[in-house]
Design a protein around this motif. Structure first.
Motif, PDB file in Angstrom:
ATOM      1  N   LEU A  66       0.827  -1.197   0.000  1.00  0.00           N
ATOM      2  CA  LEU A  66       0.000   0.000   0.000  1.00  0.00           C
ATOM      3  C   LEU A  66       0.870   1.259   0.000  1.00  0.00           C
ATOM      4  N   GLU A  67       0.357   2.310  -0.590  1.00  0.00           N
ATOM      5  CA  GLU A  67       1.078   3.586  -0.649  1.00  0.00           C
ATOM      6  C   GLU A  67       0.756   4.410   0.601  1.00  0.00           C
ATOM      7  N   LEU A  68       1.417   4.060   1.694  1.00  0.00           N
ATOM      8  CA  LEU A  68       1.224   4.728   2.977  1.00  0.00           C
ATOM      9  C   LEU A  68       2.556   5.254   3.475  1.00  0.00           C
ATOM     10  N   ASP A  69       2.515   6.281   4.284  1.00  0.00           N
ATOM     11  CA  ASP A  69       3.741   6.798   4.876  1.00  0.00           C
ATOM     12  C   ASP A  69       4.366   5.737   5.773  1.00  0.00           C
ATOM     13  N   GLY A  70       5.635   5.469   5.556  1.00  0.00           N
ATOM     14  CA  GLY A  70       6.363   4.562   6.424  1.00  0.00           C
ATOM     15  C   GLY A  70       6.409   3.117   5.975  1.00  0.00           C
ATOM     16  N   VAL A  71       5.803   2.788   4.840  1.00  0.00           N
ATOM     17  CA  VAL A  71       5.785   1.373   4.438  1.00  0.00           C
ATOM     18  C   VAL A  71       7.150   0.879   3.969  1.00  0.00           C
ATOM     19  N   ASP A  72       8.083   1.815   3.751  1.00  0.00           N
ATOM     20  CA  ASP A  72       9.426   1.399   3.339  1.00  0.00           C
ATOM     21  C   ASP A  72      10.335   1.131   4.529  1.00  0.00           C
ATOM     22  N   GLY A  73       9.776   1.161   5.726  1.00  0.00           N
ATOM     23  CA  GLY A  73      10.573   0.907   6.919  1.00  0.00           C
ATOM     24  C   GLY A  73      10.944  -0.555   7.054  1.00  0.00           C
ATOM     25  N   PRO A  74      12.013  -0.834   7.814  1.00  0.00           N
ATOM     26  CA  PRO A  74      12.479  -2.231   7.968  1.00  0.00           C
ATOM     27  C   PRO A  74      11.547  -3.116   8.773  1.00  0.00           C
ATOM     28  N   ASN A  75      10.540  -2.518   9.418  1.00  0.00           N
ATOM     29  CA  ASN A  75       9.604  -3.295  10.239  1.00  0.00           C
ATOM     30  C   ASN A  75       8.287  -3.573   9.525  1.00  0.00           C
ATOM     31  N   VAL A  76       8.229  -3.303   8.211  1.00  0.00           N
ATOM     32  CA  VAL A  76       6.990  -3.460   7.450  1.00  0.00           C
ATOM     33  C   VAL A  76       7.172  -4.550   6.391  1.00  0.00           C
ATOM     34  N   PHE A  77       6.222  -5.477   6.339  1.00  0.00           N
ATOM     35  CA  PHE A  77       6.310  -6.619   5.428  1.00  0.00           C
ATOM     36  C   PHE A  77       4.946  -6.880   4.793  1.00  0.00           C
ATOM     37  N   THR A  78       4.953  -7.543   3.665  1.00  0.00           N
ATOM     38  CA  THR A  78       3.694  -8.003   3.076  1.00  0.00           C
ATOM     39  C   THR A  78       3.323  -9.361   3.669  1.00  0.00           C
ATOM     40  N   ALA A  79       2.037  -9.698   3.586  1.00  0.00           N
ATOM     41  CA  ALA A  79       1.585 -11.004   4.061  1.00  0.00           C
ATOM     42  C   ALA A  79       2.280 -12.117   3.288  1.00  0.00           C
ATOM     43  N   ARG A  80       2.505 -11.883   2.009  1.00  0.00           N
ATOM     44  CA  ARG A  80       3.153 -12.905   1.195  1.00  0.00           C
ATOM     45  C   ARG A  80       4.589 -13.145   1.657  1.00  0.00           C
ATOM     46  N   ALA A  81       5.279 -12.064   2.028  1.00  0.00           N
ATOM     47  CA  ALA A  81       6.655 -12.210   2.513  1.00  0.00           C
ATOM     48  C   ALA A  81       6.695 -13.030   3.793  1.00  0.00           C
ATOM     49  N   VAL A  82       5.688 -12.878   4.633  1.00  0.00           N
ATOM     50  CA  VAL A  82       5.614 -13.669   5.858  1.00  0.00           C
ATOM     51  C   VAL A  82       5.562 -15.152   5.527  1.00  0.00           C
ATOM     52  N   MET A  83       4.683 -15.521   4.581  1.00  0.00           N
ATOM     53  CA  MET A  83       4.516 -16.931   4.240  1.00  0.00           C
ATOM     54  C   MET A  83       5.698 -17.472   3.431  1.00  0.00           C
ATOM     55  N   GLU A  84       6.451 -16.592   2.805  1.00  0.00           N
ATOM     56  CA  GLU A  84       7.656 -17.015   2.085  1.00  0.00           C
ATOM     57  C   GLU A  84       8.863 -17.130   3.012  1.00  0.00           C
ATOM     58  N   GLY A  85       8.666 -16.803   4.284  1.00  0.00           N
ATOM     59  CA  GLY A  85       9.764 -16.872   5.241  1.00  0.00           C
ATOM     60  C   GLY A  85      10.740 -15.727   5.123  1.00  0.00           C
ATOM     61  N   LYS A  86      10.309 -14.612   4.551  1.00  0.00           N
ATOM     62  CA  LYS A  86      11.197 -13.471   4.315  1.00  0.00           C
ATOM     63  C   LYS A  86      10.970 -12.327   5.298  1.00  0.00           C
ATOM     64  N   ALA A  87      10.173 -12.557   6.332  1.00  0.00           N
ATOM     65  CA  ALA A  87       9.861 -11.499   7.286  1.00  0.00           C
ATOM     66  C   ALA A  87      10.293 -11.914   8.684  1.00  0.00           C
ATOM     67  N   LYS A  88      11.113 -11.094   9.307  1.00  0.00           N
ATOM     68  CA  LYS A  88      11.521 -11.328  10.694  1.00  0.00           C
ATOM     69  C   LYS A  88      10.646 -10.446  11.575  1.00  0.00           C
TER      70      LYS A  88
END
Length: 657
Positions: free
Chosen positions: A490-512
């Motif tokens: 989504l185009e929201l302020d702060g989505v480029d931060g290191p603590n923001v992930f997509t749901a897909r990244a979570v299921m791909e094991g790419k989100a800590k």
């Protein structure tokens, strides 16, 4: 594997009929009806496909013998003018020597939702509304004796019309808080005339009169059965009472068989058991027919997640049922009986219990379908597969649902197909879906294609990155692009931060993820809620935030209610509807109420997960179109949607080539 299921494919005498096997396509809300409940042509084609597929007997969906309002939730048979359409259904079954019954019932005081008004009279034996507060409460009209007699006559008239249309019998629906159980149970029946009484035996007058009217019109040569529903509610009939009812009906020789099922569909906790999803194990409901069978000698039907011939065979062999009822199983694969009998078990499209396109379609007013059988509901146009006039060389880029189905259909029609995918396994995002809790059954979609595609001669190239040059080098007559989508942020302020992930990244094991997670669901389908469930199962605290009125409104109701119960029962999960976010910082999420626009701050946030679906991967589309005369685009790379629509896309293009 010949005779691998000897009980399932043994004949059975049922009344004056001999069934060729023990598989009954049980009555269910297929929803192929017109506004007033008259069946459409699609219903006849739907019935025909299941008769062609080898069902031993078919019961059409619940049919009301009176006018049921402008937007009937059931089939209706109240007028001779409807007979032509009902006859088409009977003729469709008889084309394959399959007996067909109509299921008759009356909804009485029962509501599904406020849309049940629309001209329907809400009636009951006594002025007692259903104490089910999950739907609007409506005080019913107390039926007079002449009105009761008129309803009895309507059952007889409907039966006459159906017999004249060629139906082989009637199955009477008794349960689901409909009119007949209203008469049988003391909560709904407080009358002091001949239709009332202190015991169920005394309150059976209405049921006896209805069965008498049906038998009088059907005659002894045709079948009369009864489908009973344990309503799982103390204001209506439950299993022990149905055991006693079955004994009485058998003793009085009023029916030829019993069919035992359960649950009032409008009550969330029960309705999901009426349409059992992957939250229930296959064969989980054999205790229902077993209880009736222990009390009577007449044949008994048992249903509920009978998803494999092995489960069905075991149920019969153990003596817990005489006939196996199948609804979703034959929605997924109407040819299940013929395939099982021939020993082609690996070719069966096994129901995965997702309820996505069966109940999910009914939830939104559509006829039933199947998440990975796009022919269901389209039998008239897609029931037969024609060979291609000119065999071609076809290259498909992308082995997700759309690409797999396009490859299967094109190959079955005689084309030479090469399927290219960069992944290590076919399936695309299905590989992620099946990792979420309780949804491992989704792997059956991939497994089925992994069995079918090699049989059809499809060349599968995994771990292969397709480029414009490599695809053109194949010298294909047809190129199909099914490259799917990438996760949309989504185009929201702060989505480029290191603590923001997509749901897909979570299921791909790419989100800590940190301990405290905010998951923002912007779509309302299954992705956000099921990924939140996955995150909670990993031990995180999850605040599920959505601007929608409720969480995952577009999930099918049975799976949604199960998931909601699990999430609501987890103290580490919070659900916050009517709330959207507009900024993410290192430790906070700024949000607002979508109704009042009142701002709020969610504090002490470690990680944020955005569930916003996908954006089409169009990388190869225009370059290939500029270099090749026939390039087709399907699935998520055309428009990100879901598994069902992607497979439908693939099927359609496979037929068009």
């Amino acid at each position: 594997m010949r005779n691998a299921f000897p009980n399932l494919f043994s004949p059975l005498k049922l009344g004056n009929y001999v069934l060729k096997n023990r598989i009954m396509n049980t009555g269910h809300a297929a929803h192929y009806q017109q506004g007033d409940g008259t069946p459409s042509d699609a219903y006849a084609w739907y019935v025909r496909e299941r008769a062609k597929g080898g069902a031993g007997i078919i019961v059409a969906g619940h049919t009301v013998p009176v006018y049921d309002g402008q937007l009937s939730l059931s089939l209706t048979n109240y007028s001779d003018k409807q007979s032509a359409q009902f006859k088409k259904m009977a003729d469709a079954a008889h084309e394959f020597d399959t007996p067909i019954l109509a299921q008759l019932g009356h909804r009485g005081r029962r509501l599904m939702d406020s849309g049940a008004y629309h001209g329907r009279a809400i009636v009951a034996p006594s002025p007692v509304p259903t104490p089910d507060f999950s739907v609007p409460m409506v005080m019913p009209h107390r039926l007079t004796i002449p009105e009761i007699e008129s309803i009895v006559d309507s059952f007889g008239s409907a039966t006459r019309r159906l017999r004249e249309c060629g139906y082989d019998g009637i199955e009477l629906a008794v349960g689901m808080d409909y009119l007949i159980p209203n008469f049988l149970h003391s909560n709904g029946n407080r009358r002091d005339d001949k239709y009332g009484g202190a015991t169920m035996l005394e309150r059976m007058t209405f049921l006896r009169e209805v069965l008498g009217a049906i038998r009088n019109e059907m005659g002894r040569e045709c079948l009369v059965g009864i489908r009973m529903y344990d309503d799982l509610a103390d204001f209506s009939l439950q299993l022990p009472e149905f055991v006693e009812l079955a004994k009485i009906l058998e003793k009085e020789k009023l029916v030829d068989y019993f069919n035992m099922w359960h649950a009032i569909t409008s009550i969330p906790k029960q309705g999901r058991a009426h349409w059992p999803s992957y939250y229930f194990e296959p064969g989980a409901f054999v205790h229902l027919p077993a209880a009736i069978k222990a009390a009577v000698d007449l044949p008994v039907v048992g249903a509920g997640r009978m998803d494999s011939p092995g489960i069905a065979e075991q149920t019969l062999a153990s003596g817990k049922a005489d006939i196996i009822g199948m609804a979703k199983t034959l929605i997924a694969d109407p040819h299940f009986p013929n395939k099982a009998k021939a020993g082609r078990v690996e070719d069966i499209r096994q129901c995965i219990g997702c309820t996505q396109a069966c109940v999910g379609h009914v939830d939104i007013g559509l006829g039933v379908g199947c998440i990975y059988n796009p022919v269901t509901g389209r039998e008239e146009v897609w029931g037969e597969m024609e060979s291609a006039a000119v065999p071609k060389k076809v290259v498909i880029i992308g082995g997700g649902p759309a690409g797999m189905e396009a490859a299967r259909v094109a190959a079955e029609r005689g084309h030479k197909v090469t399927l290219i995918d960069r992944g290590t396994r076919l399936g695309g995002q299905v590989n992620l879906v099946m990792k979420t809790p309780k949804r491992d059954s989704f792997e059956e979609i991939i497994l089925w294609f992994e069995r079918q595609l090699p049989k059809l001669g499809v060349e599968i190239r995994l771990k292969t990155e397709a480029t414009v040059d490599s695809v053109l080098a194949e010298n294909a007559d047809e190129i199909i692009v099914a490259t799917g989508s990438t996760a949309y942020m989504l185009e929201l302020d702060g989505v480029d931060g290191p603590n923001v992930f997509t749901a897909r990244a979570v299921m791909e094991g790419k989100a800590k993820l940190g301990n405290r997670v905010v998951l923002f669901d912007a779509v309302g389908r299954g992705e956000g809620a099921t990924v939140a469930d996955y995150i909670a199962d990993q031990g995180h605290q999850v605040n599920i935030v959505t601007g929608l009125e409720k969480l995952a409104p577009d999930m099918p109701s049975p799976t949604r209610h199960h998931l909601l119960e699990k999430l609501m029962g987890n103290p580490a999960v919070t659900i916050t509807p009517y709330t959207a976010i507009f900024e993410i910082t290192e430790r906070e999420v700024e949000a607002y109420n979508v109704v009042t626009w009142e701002p709020t701050t969610i504090e002490d946030v470690d990680s944020v997960v955005i569930s916003a679906g996908g954006i089409a991967d169009e990388t190869l589309i225009e370059p290939l179109r500029n270099a090749h005369p026939s390039v087709r685009v399907i699935g998520d790379c055309f428009q990100p949607r879901d598994i069902e629509l992607s497979i439908t896309d693939g099927h359609k293009v496979g037929r068009e080539i």
